[in-house]
Design a protein around this motif. Sequence first.
Motif, PDB file in Angstrom:
ATOM      1  N   THR A 153      52.410  19.396  35.393  1.00  0.00           N
ATOM      2  CA  THR A 153      51.759  20.689  35.614  1.00  0.00           C
ATOM      3  C   THR A 153      50.366  20.496  36.200  1.00  0.00           C
ATOM      4  OG1 THR A 153      53.011  21.669  33.813  1.00  0.00           O
ATOM      5  CG2 THR A 153      51.028  22.839  34.504  1.00  0.00           C
ATOM      6  N   GLU A 154      49.642  19.523  35.698  1.00  0.00           N
ATOM      7  CA  GLU A 154      48.307  19.242  36.229  1.00  0.00           C
ATOM      8  C   GLU A 154      48.378  18.796  37.688  1.00  0.00           C
ATOM      9  OE1 GLU A 154      44.959  15.914  35.383  1.00  0.00           O
ATOM     10  OE2 GLU A 154      45.688  16.997  33.613  1.00  0.00           O
ATOM     11  N   VAL A 155      49.345  17.973  38.006  1.00  0.00           N
ATOM     12  CA  VAL A 155      49.534  17.517  39.386  1.00  0.00           C
ATOM     13  C   VAL A 155      49.868  18.696  40.293  1.00  0.00           C
ATOM     14  CG1 VAL A 155      51.114  16.200  40.876  1.00  0.00           C
ATOM     15  CG2 VAL A 155      50.110  15.116  38.855  1.00  0.00           C
ATOM     16  N   ILE A 156      50.736  19.582  39.847  1.00  0.00           N
ATOM     17  CA  ILE A 156      51.132  20.742  40.643  1.00  0.00           C
ATOM     18  C   ILE A 156      49.935  21.670  40.861  1.00  0.00           C
ATOM     19  CG2 ILE A 156      52.521  22.855  40.604  1.00  0.00           C
ATOM     20  CD1 ILE A 156      54.743  21.153  39.245  1.00  0.00           C
ATOM     21  N   ALA A 157      49.159  21.918  39.809  1.00  0.00           N
ATOM     22  CA  ALA A 157      47.991  22.797  39.934  1.00  0.00           C
ATOM     23  C   ALA A 157      46.952  22.197  40.883  1.00  0.00           C
ATOM     24  CB  ALA A 157      47.373  23.052  38.560  1.00  0.00           C
ATOM     25  N   THR A 158      46.734  20.897  40.783  1.00  0.00           N
ATOM     26  CA  THR A 158      45.780  20.229  41.680  1.00  0.00           C
ATOM     27  C   THR A 158      46.296  20.249  43.114  1.00  0.00           C
ATOM     28  OG1 THR A 158      45.037  18.820  39.860  1.00  0.00           O
ATOM     29  CG2 THR A 158      44.505  18.088  42.090  1.00  0.00           C
ATOM     30  N   ALA A 159      47.586  20.034  43.292  1.00  0.00           N
ATOM     31  CA  ALA A 159      48.178  20.095  44.631  1.00  0.00           C
ATOM     32  C   ALA A 159      48.051  21.503  45.205  1.00  0.00           C
ATOM     33  CB  ALA A 159      49.642  19.664  44.589  1.00  0.00           C
ATOM     34  N   ALA A 160      48.235  22.520  44.370  1.00  0.00           N
ATOM     35  CA  ALA A 160      48.101  23.905  44.836  1.00  0.00           C
ATOM     36  C   ALA A 160      46.698  24.144  45.382  1.00  0.00           C
ATOM     37  CB  ALA A 160      48.412  24.887  43.706  1.00  0.00           C
ATOM     38  N   ALA A 161      45.695  23.665  44.676  1.00  0.00           N
ATOM     39  CA  ALA A 161      44.309  23.823  45.146  1.00  0.00           C
ATOM     40  C   ALA A 161      44.084  23.071  46.451  1.00  0.00           C
ATOM     41  CB  ALA A 161      43.336  23.352  44.072  1.00  0.00           C
ATOM     42  N   LEU A 162      44.647  21.885  46.555  1.00  0.00           N
ATOM     43  CA  LEU A 162      44.495  21.094  47.780  1.00  0.00           C
ATOM     44  C   LEU A 162      45.184  21.769  48.966  1.00  0.00           C
ATOM     45  CD1 LEU A 162      43.311  18.413  48.826  1.00  0.00           C
ATOM     46  CD2 LEU A 162      45.482  17.325  48.215  1.00  0.00           C
ATOM     47  N   PHE A 163      46.403  22.240  48.765  1.00  0.00           N
ATOM     48  CA  PHE A 163      47.112  22.938  49.839  1.00  0.00           C
ATOM     49  C   PHE A 163      46.424  24.255  50.199  1.00  0.00           C
ATOM     50  CE2 PHE A 163      51.037  20.506  48.402  1.00  0.00           C
ATOM     51  CZ  PHE A 163      51.149  19.741  49.553  1.00  0.00           C
ATOM     52  N   ALA A 164      45.864  24.938  49.218  1.00  0.00           N
ATOM     53  CA  ALA A 164      45.149  26.188  49.488  1.00  0.00           C
ATOM     54  C   ALA A 164      43.897  25.932  50.317  1.00  0.00           C
ATOM     55  CB  ALA A 164      44.771  26.881  48.182  1.00  0.00           C
ATOM     56  N   ASP A 165      43.274  24.823  50.071  1.00  0.00           N
ATOM     57  CA  ASP A 165      42.040  24.488  50.777  1.00  0.00           C
ATOM     58  C   ASP A 165      42.298  23.967  52.190  1.00  0.00           C
ATOM     59  OD1 ASP A 165      39.167  24.134  50.884  1.00  0.00           O
ATOM     60  OD2 ASP A 165      39.548  21.971  50.705  1.00  0.00           O
ATOM     61  N   ARG A 166      43.323  23.125  52.339  1.00  0.00           N
ATOM     62  CA  ARG A 166      43.518  22.428  53.615  1.00  0.00           C
ATOM     63  C   ARG A 166      44.839  22.728  54.315  1.00  0.00           C
ATOM     64  NH1 ARG A 166      41.968  16.538  51.747  1.00  0.00           N
ATOM     65  NH2 ARG A 166      43.251  16.030  53.549  1.00  0.00           N
ATOM     66  N   ALA A 167      45.707  23.505  53.711  1.00  0.00           N
ATOM     67  CA  ALA A 167      47.014  23.875  54.268  1.00  0.00           C
ATOM     68  C   ALA A 167      47.988  22.700  54.214  1.00  0.00           C
ATOM     69  CB  ALA A 167      46.902  24.421  55.687  1.00  0.00           C
ATOM     70  N   TYR A 168      49.237  23.009  54.413  1.00  0.00           N
ATOM     71  CA  TYR A 168      50.310  22.006  54.326  1.00  0.00           C
ATOM     72  C   TYR A 168      50.100  20.881  55.341  1.00  0.00           C
ATOM     73  CZ  TYR A 168      55.034  20.048  54.285  1.00  0.00           C
ATOM     74  OH  TYR A 168      56.103  19.203  54.189  1.00  0.00           O
ATOM     75  N   ASP A 169      49.917  21.244  56.595  1.00  0.00           N
ATOM     76  CA  ASP A 169      49.788  20.224  57.631  1.00  0.00           C
ATOM     77  C   ASP A 169      48.470  19.465  57.550  1.00  0.00           C
ATOM     78  OD1 ASP A 169      52.307  20.661  58.700  1.00  0.00           O
ATOM     79  OD2 ASP A 169      51.593  22.127  60.171  1.00  0.00           O
ATOM     80  N   GLY A 170      47.495  19.996  56.833  1.00  0.00           N
ATOM     81  CA  GLY A 170      46.207  19.329  56.684  1.00  0.00           C
ATOM     82  C   GLY A 170      46.158  18.341  55.530  1.00  0.00           C
ATOM     83  N   VAL A 171      47.267  18.222  54.806  1.00  0.00           N
ATOM     84  CA  VAL A 171      47.335  17.319  53.658  1.00  0.00           C
ATOM     85  C   VAL A 171      48.426  16.283  53.919  1.00  0.00           C
ATOM     86  CG1 VAL A 171      47.785  17.150  51.181  1.00  0.00           C
ATOM     87  CG2 VAL A 171      46.580  19.147  52.089  1.00  0.00           C
ATOM     88  N   SER A 172      48.048  15.031  53.948  1.00  0.00           N
ATOM     89  CA  SER A 172      49.031  13.957  54.128  1.00  0.00           C
ATOM     90  C   SER A 172      49.517  13.474  52.767  1.00  0.00           C
ATOM     91  CB  SER A 172      48.400  12.787  54.882  1.00  0.00           C
ATOM     92  OG  SER A 172      47.431  12.143  54.071  1.00  0.00           O
ATOM     93  N   VAL A 173      50.583  12.715  52.768  1.00  0.00           N
ATOM     94  CA  VAL A 173      51.068  12.126  51.527  1.00  0.00           C
ATOM     95  C   VAL A 173      49.997  11.188  50.963  1.00  0.00           C
ATOM     96  CG1 VAL A 173      52.841  10.654  50.483  1.00  0.00           C
ATOM     97  CG2 VAL A 173      53.499  12.410  52.141  1.00  0.00           C
ATOM     98  N   ASP A 174      49.295  10.466  51.820  1.00  0.00           N
ATOM     99  CA  ASP A 174      48.198   9.615  51.349  1.00  0.00           C
ATOM    100  C   ASP A 174      47.123  10.447  50.665  1.00  0.00           C
ATOM    101  OD1 ASP A 174      49.379   7.252  52.203  1.00  0.00           O
ATOM    102  OD2 ASP A 174      48.331   7.242  54.143  1.00  0.00           O
ATOM    103  N   ASP A 175      46.804  11.615  51.220  1.00  0.00           N
ATOM    104  CA  ASP A 175      45.836  12.516  50.579  1.00  0.00           C
ATOM    105  C   ASP A 175      46.322  12.921  49.184  1.00  0.00           C
ATOM    106  OD1 ASP A 175      44.148  12.579  52.844  1.00  0.00           O
ATOM    107  OD2 ASP A 175      45.179  14.348  53.658  1.00  0.00           O
TER     108      ASP A 175
END
Length: 186
Positions: free
Chosen positions: A10-32
């Motif tokens: 759940t923590e990983v999903i919530a953090t990923a949601a914030a990252l995707f919200a900030d940088r969008a899907y294409d702006g986030v790499s798997v390395d990110d």
Amino acid sequence: MGRPRGFDETEVIATAAALFADRAYDGVSVDDLVTHLGVHRNSLYKTFGSKRGLYLAALRWQLKHQVHPLISEVGAAGDITEAVRHALAAHDESGVLDLLLMAAVERAPVDQEVRAEVSAALRALDEAVSTVLTGTSPGSADAPAPVLAEALTSTLIGLRLRARAMAAGTESDQAAVTLARHLNRA
């Protein structure tokens, strides 16, 4: 027997949601994702299947835990000005609507599952706004406001987009409040 999972999903999903919200899907790499989430690449793929799998989980988490509670607040507002204020409050620090916004712009046109999630959330927001505008529940015989509600929802989403682009929401917030006051008088 496999190793126990070394992270809180759940923590990983919530953090990923914030990252995707900030940088969008294409702006986030798997390395990110690996770097920001503190999850090994293999664990990420084993748990979510792919970057897209994590994105869908993050979008659904955001909708369930942040957007739908906001929609409930909007629908329970006493008037449209209060409803707009609830929607604008979500813009301040938390960016509750940002992942929905990014998903609508970037992924919904090319991903049917994302489109369905975004469409359902926007319809729910339209219904909440319509309820406040008319004082009646959606689908009742005398509910004349669905088109106006859709226009107001679109305006709020557009104002959030504008605030993100300008890195300041003050003018957009004032525009939305002014619009809501006008609707209250009408």
